[in-house]
Design a protein around this motif. Structure first.
Motif, short mmCIF file in Angstrom:
data_model
loop_
_atom_site.label_atom_id
_atom_site.label_comp_id
_atom_site.label_asym_id
_atom_site.label_seq_id
_atom_site.Cartn_x
_atom_site.Cartn_y
_atom_site.Cartn_z
N ILE A 310 73.14 16.93 15.98
CA ILE A 310 73.67 16.18 14.84
C ILE A 310 72.62 15.20 14.32
O ILE A 310 72.45 15.04 13.10
N ALA A 311 71.89 14.54 15.23
CA ALA A 311 70.85 13.61 14.81
C ALA A 311 69.77 14.33 14.01
O ALA A 311 69.26 13.80 13.01
N ALA A 312 69.41 15.53 14.43
CA ALA A 312 68.41 16.32 13.70
C ALA A 312 68.93 16.70 12.32
O ALA A 312 68.18 16.66 11.32
N ILE A 313 70.21 17.07 12.24
CA ILE A 313 70.79 17.45 10.95
C ILE A 313 70.84 16.23 10.03
O ILE A 313 70.60 16.33 8.82
N ASP A 314 71.16 15.05 10.58
CA ASP A 314 71.13 13.82 9.79
C ASP A 314 69.76 13.64 9.14
O ASP A 314 69.65 13.32 7.95
N ASN A 315 68.74 13.86 9.93
CA ASN A 315 67.37 13.71 9.42
C ASN A 315 67.04 14.76 8.36
O ASN A 315 66.39 14.46 7.35
N ASP A 316 67.50 15.99 8.59
CA ASP A 316 67.27 17.06 7.61
C ASP A 316 67.94 16.73 6.27
O ASP A 316 67.32 16.90 5.20
#
Length: 329
Positions: A310-316
């Protein structure tokens, strides 16, 4: 940026899946090839076909093969590593051919009978009897028939006999003298080089497909996605991209997309394109979505747990918003 042409093609070509044609004997101006991607090299060929067809009142015609001959021989020889990646789905290819003002598209089945067909039979059965060919445009190295035994000289002799002209075209090069080809385009897509792909295509790289039901995990973590099936051998590098989506609303919609097999949540899954719309969800199930790829962000990853994903998707998503803030839609 116009809306999705797949949803608004005004004059689709007549499609034939076998020859001879079932409904007419109209004489044809023909070109032959796989036309995967319909890149700028293909567009130069198709422009010449359209021009000549208009001048001589012929049907501008493309004969292409399904599957790709290299795919057929790789499968027959049990050499899957030799199967070429696929730039466009069949739908996208036919749409691009329609954009190039072709009147007819022949989706010739490439199977054992075609592989075994002699060069003379290829000319007589497909070109003469099948399409009433009056003019033919092919590459200078075009080969056809059993074990590629047919050449340009045989075509020219047959043209004198059956009444069609043969014209050849050299490789199409860009302004720097570099050859424009499907293999070059596959190389660019394999490394996520979208600017190079756009240069070769003359347009943004696009994938289209109907929105299907998925596992619906995205909505539970705040990132609902559109799930779109793509060719299993898709030429584009798996990863995360900034995208814009046409076909779902009056205007294109900004988004961020993941192309891959979802390694964090699925094992042995099929290749899927998952698109999160930055402007909020829309009613899209069953609709045909056209996804333009604007910028490569990162590789597909397998995360150790859901919070890390989820943190990676937030960044994306933030990277995509930053892109649109700078470049617009």
């Amino acid at each position: 940026m116009q809306n999705c042409k797949l949803c608004s093609v005004k004059s689709a070509p007549t499609l034939y899946r076998s020859l001879p044609r079932y409904d007419n004997q109209r004489p044809s101006a023909v070109t032959i090839g796989n036309f995967d991607g319909v890149h700028r090299g293909h567009q130069a060929i198709l422009s010449r076909v359209h021009q000549l067809a208009q001048e001589r009142a012929l049907a501008g015609t493309v004969m292409t093969f399904e599957p790709h001959p290299r795919t057929y021989f790789a499968r027959r020889g049990q050499r899957p590593e030799l199967i070429p990646t696929q730039i466009s789905s069949l739908r996208d290819k036919v749409t691009a051919l329609a954009d190039q003002r072709m009147d007819q598209v022949v989706l010739q089945r490439f199977d054992q009978s075609l592989a075994d067909m002699s060069a003379d039979a290829f000319i007589e059965q497909l070109l003469v009897q099948g399409l009433n060919t009056r003019w033919l445009l092919v590459g200078e190295d075009f080969r056809y028939g059993h074990k590629r035994s047919g050449d340009i000289e045989l075509l020219r002799r047959a043209g004198l006999r059956f009444g069609f002209d043969v014209e050849t075209i050299a490789d199409v090069v860009d302004e720097h003298g570099h050859r424009i080809s499907s293999s070059e385009l596959r190389t660019a897509l394999a490394v996520g080089n979208l600017s190079r792909a756009e240069h070769l295509l003359g347009r943004r790289y696009r994938l289209s497909g109907h929105v299907v039901h998925g596992q619906k995990l995205g909505r539970t973590i705040g990132y609902p996605t559109l799930n779109i099936c793509v060719p299993a051998q898709c030429a584009l590098r798996s990863g995360v991209y900034v995208v814009r989506v046409a076909g779902l609303a009056a205007n294109p919609i900004s988004g961020v997309a993941s192309l891959g097999v979802r390694p964090t949540i699925s094992h042995g899954g099929r290749l899927m394109l998952e698109v999160h719309l930055l402007e909020g969800p829309v009613d899209a199930y069953g609709k045909l979505a056209c996804v333009d790829f604007l910028e490569y962000l990162r590789d597909e990853e397998k995360f150790p747990d859901l919070p890390t994903m989820i943190a990676a998707i937030d960044n994306d998503a933030q990277s995509a918003r930053d892109y649109f803030a700078t470049h617009g839609l």
